[in-house]
Structure formats: structure tokens, C-alpha cells
Scaffold this motif. Structure first.
Motif, PDB file in Angstrom:
ATOM      1  N   UNK A 160       0.900  -1.049   0.336  1.00  0.00           N
ATOM      2  CA  UNK A 160       0.084   0.304  -0.017  1.00  0.00           C
ATOM      3  C   UNK A 160       1.308   0.901  -0.051  1.00  0.00           C
ATOM      4  N   UNK A 161       0.275   2.173  -0.165  1.00  0.00           N
ATOM      5  CA  UNK A 161       1.511   3.572  -1.584  1.00  0.00           C
ATOM      6  C   UNK A 161       0.164   4.945  -0.329  1.00  0.00           C
ATOM      7  N   UNK A 162       0.887   5.576   0.524  1.00  0.00           N
ATOM      8  CA  UNK A 162       0.368   6.831   0.397  1.00  0.00           C
ATOM      9  C   UNK A 162       1.374   8.282   0.728  1.00  0.00           C
ATOM     10  N   UNK A 163       0.775   8.521  -1.133  1.00  0.00           N
ATOM     11  CA  UNK A 163       1.906   9.672  -1.224  1.00  0.00           C
ATOM     12  C   UNK A 163       2.096  11.163   0.124  1.00  0.00           C
ATOM     13  N   UNK A 164       3.627  11.158  -0.135  1.00  0.00           N
ATOM     14  CA  UNK A 164       3.558  11.965   1.316  1.00  0.00           C
ATOM     15  C   UNK A 164       3.917  13.743   0.589  1.00  0.00           C
ATOM     16  N   UNK A 165       5.045  13.798  -0.231  1.00  0.00           N
ATOM     17  CA  UNK A 165       5.680  14.815  -0.761  1.00  0.00           C
ATOM     18  C   UNK A 165       5.775  14.481  -2.315  1.00  0.00           C
ATOM     19  N   UNK A 166       5.845  15.863  -2.506  1.00  0.00           N
ATOM     20  CA  UNK A 166       6.178  15.664  -4.512  1.00  0.00           C
ATOM     21  C   UNK A 166       7.120  17.315  -4.153  1.00  0.00           C
TER      22      UNK A 166
END
Length: 318
Positions: A160-166
Motif C-alpha cells: 500500500x502506498x500513500x504519497x507524502x511529498x512531491x
């Protein structure tokens, strides 16, 4: 399947016998027969190949080996009781132990507020940093539970993946160089390139980008951490490419560095993603990801944009 020579029931019989000093009393407390208690203790000693109780004295006493095994048995029974209590409640929001690995720029720059977030959701925790590929291996081999990394392991469908920062990559030059450079070729003609080591993901990403730009910079300085990299640029040894979070990690070097957009039409970005094994931690990864984004909003964005307001359109939390 490994056979340990004991189970929880045998440990309970042994501990109760040691505490009462009498097998009959232990049997009464456990609602067993005296012969059943005696047989359990004998089987335990045979399986472990050691004498646990001195039966020649009254009340029965522990041997030296028995004292060690008693202490360990009490601990195991306590953990079993605690586990049963948690399982019977069905509330798994707060884990006993959570192991997290993250990029060092995140741990260094936002370590304290992130630790506060983790503490709210677990009784015990560990945080480690290091190379991104090591984080990936640690997650897949179950040595850590969560990684926050620039490697989201996109090829693995069971995560599972959850974006934190780009965040964008930026050009960093010595402070005395205030002008904008028209091209990388101009930079290379006038200054050396101070690069990350090739065994790091950030270093590999930058090198691939430069090759796409047709840039071939002589290999003179390869450094394994951002602080050393930016210190070298601040000392006038050359230019580099890094990210705002890495810059924030190192204190921004306000009076020693000039930060500029990359002299290229092709954007270069880094994504930090919270990755965990699918469904294993319930909704805890989502909670930690949301809290981590809030830390970014509160602690990271205001400080960076105060110094580099031109980054606002390229920095994205979540």
C-alpha cells in the motif's frame, strides 16, 4: 515447525508450582490433579534436558537453571496475557512495536514532530535511515513495517502506498554566483559538479537526468550525504543538484548558497511515499501518512517558501 519443548500451559504449571513451593497447592489453584502437575513438570524438564526444581527440600525450590526459566516464563506469560487482552478488545490502532525506515533528509529535518506522530499510535517504535534500496529490502523481508522513501516499490502489487511529498530538484551554486545559468554546459565550463554517490537513489536519479540533457560532467567529487555536498558548494568548490527537503535538512545555508530552478525545460521531481504491506496494519498507514502530511504543512512548507517563494507552484504535499 520449530519445537521449543514447552507451551504456555506448561509454563503456567511450572510458575504456579515455583510460587507455591508445593505441587498439591499448585494443582488446587489450577484445578488439576497433583499427578498431572508432576507429569507436566517432568515432561518440561525432559524436553529442556535440565532440572528446574529441587524436590529434595520442602517447600520445593528452584534450581539455578530453574530460576532463569522462571523469570523467562513469567515474562512470556505476561506477554501472552497482554496479547490476549488486546486481541479480545479488537482494537489494533496502537501497535506494540512499529519499525519505520525513512530517508535521512526527512528524519533529520522533521524527526521530532514525526516521532510525536508515531508515539501517538504505538507503544514502542524504532526509526532507521539509510539507502533507499536498503529500505525496500527491509520492508520486503519484514525487517521493518513502514518505509517513507523515494522508492515506492511500484512493481510490487502487495504493498500500500500513500504519497507524502512531491518536490522538484533544484540547482544550488555558491552564494557569490548570483546570476542564472543558461545551460548545464555553461555550468560545467565554469565550475565542477559536486555529486551524490552513484549507489544512492537520489544520485542515480540525478545522473540519469543529466544524461538525458546530454550533460557529461567530469567525476571529481562524490559525497554520500547532503550536508557534505552543500558544505562543499558553500565553500565554492562547485555546483550541485538537490531537493528543497534536503536543503531544509542541512539548514538552508542562507548566507552561503544560491538556489535556482534547473536550467532545463524538463522538470525533475522526487516523490516521498509511505509504503507498507497491504492490509497488515489496518488503517494505521493512512493515519500516519495524514499526520506526516500535516507535519509537512506546518513545519516544512512555511520555512522553505519563506526562503524560496518561487518553489510554491512546484511543492506538493500529498
Amino acid at each position: 515447525m520449530k519445537i521449543f519443548g514447552f507451551d504456555l500451559r506448561a509454563l503456567e504449571v511450572f510458575v504456579t508450582t515455583a510460587q507455591t513451593g508445593n505441587m498439591t497447592l499448585a494443582a488446587n489453584q489450577l484445578r488439576l490433579t497433583q499427578s498431572s502437575v508432576s507429569q507436566t513438570i517432568s515432561t518440561l524438564e525432559n524436553n529442556l534436558n535440565v532440572e528446574l526444581l529441587d524436590r529434595t527440600v520442602r517447600p520445593i525450590e528452584l534450581t539455578v537453571a530453574g530460576r532463569y526459566f522462571y523469570d523467562q516464563s513469567c515474562h512470556l506469560l505476561s506477554q501472552a496475557e497482554k496479547t490476549h487482552h488486546v486481541m479480545s478488545k479488537g482494537d489494533f490502532q496502537k501497535l506494540h512495536l512499529l519499525r519505520i525506515a525513512m530517508v535521512d533528509s526527512l528524519a533529520t529535518s522533521l524527526g521530532a514532530p514525526l516521532v510525536d506522530v508515531i508515539k501517538r499510535h504505538t507503544e514502542s517504535w524504532t526509526i532507521s535511515t539509510g539507502r533507499s534500496h536498503m529500505h525496500a529490502q527491509a520492508l520486503l523481508s519484514r525487517n521493518v513495517d513502514i518505509i517513507i522513501s523515494d522508492d515506492a516499490l511500484e512493481d510490487n502489487e502487495f504493498l500500500s502506498r500513500h504519497r507524502i511529498l512531491r518536490e522538484p530538484f533544484i540547482l544550488v551554486i555558491p552564494r557569490r554566483e548570483t546570476r542564472r545559468f543558461a545551460s548545464f554546459q555553461q555550468l560545467i565550463r565554469e565550475h565542477d559538479f559536486v555529486r551524490y554517490t552513484s549507489d544512492s537513489l537520489i544520485g542515480t536519479t540525478i545522473e540519469r537526468y543529466l544524461r538525458r540533457q546530454g550533460v557529461s560532467a567530469p567525476i571529481r567529487m562524490q559525497l554520500d550525504n547532503t550536508f557534505a555536498l552543500l558544505s562543499s558548494v558553500a565553500a565554492g568548490l562547485g555546483w550541485t543538484i538537490t531537493t528543497p527537503l534536503c536543503l531544509f535538512q542541512s539548514g538552508l545555508f542562507r548566507d552561503q548558497l544560491t538556489c535556482l530552478p534547473l536550467p532545463s525545460d524538463e522538470p525533475l521531481q522526487r516523490n516521498l511515499t509511505l509504503v507498507s504491506r497491504h492490509n497488515e496494519l489496518g488503517n494505521l498507514p493512512q493515519i500516519l501518512a495524514a499526520d506526516s502530511r500535516q507535519v509537512m504543512h506546518d513545519k516544512f512548507l512555511p520555512n522553505v517558501l519563506r526562503e524560496l517563494p518561487w518553489l510554491e507552484k512546484d511543492l506538493h504535499v500529498g
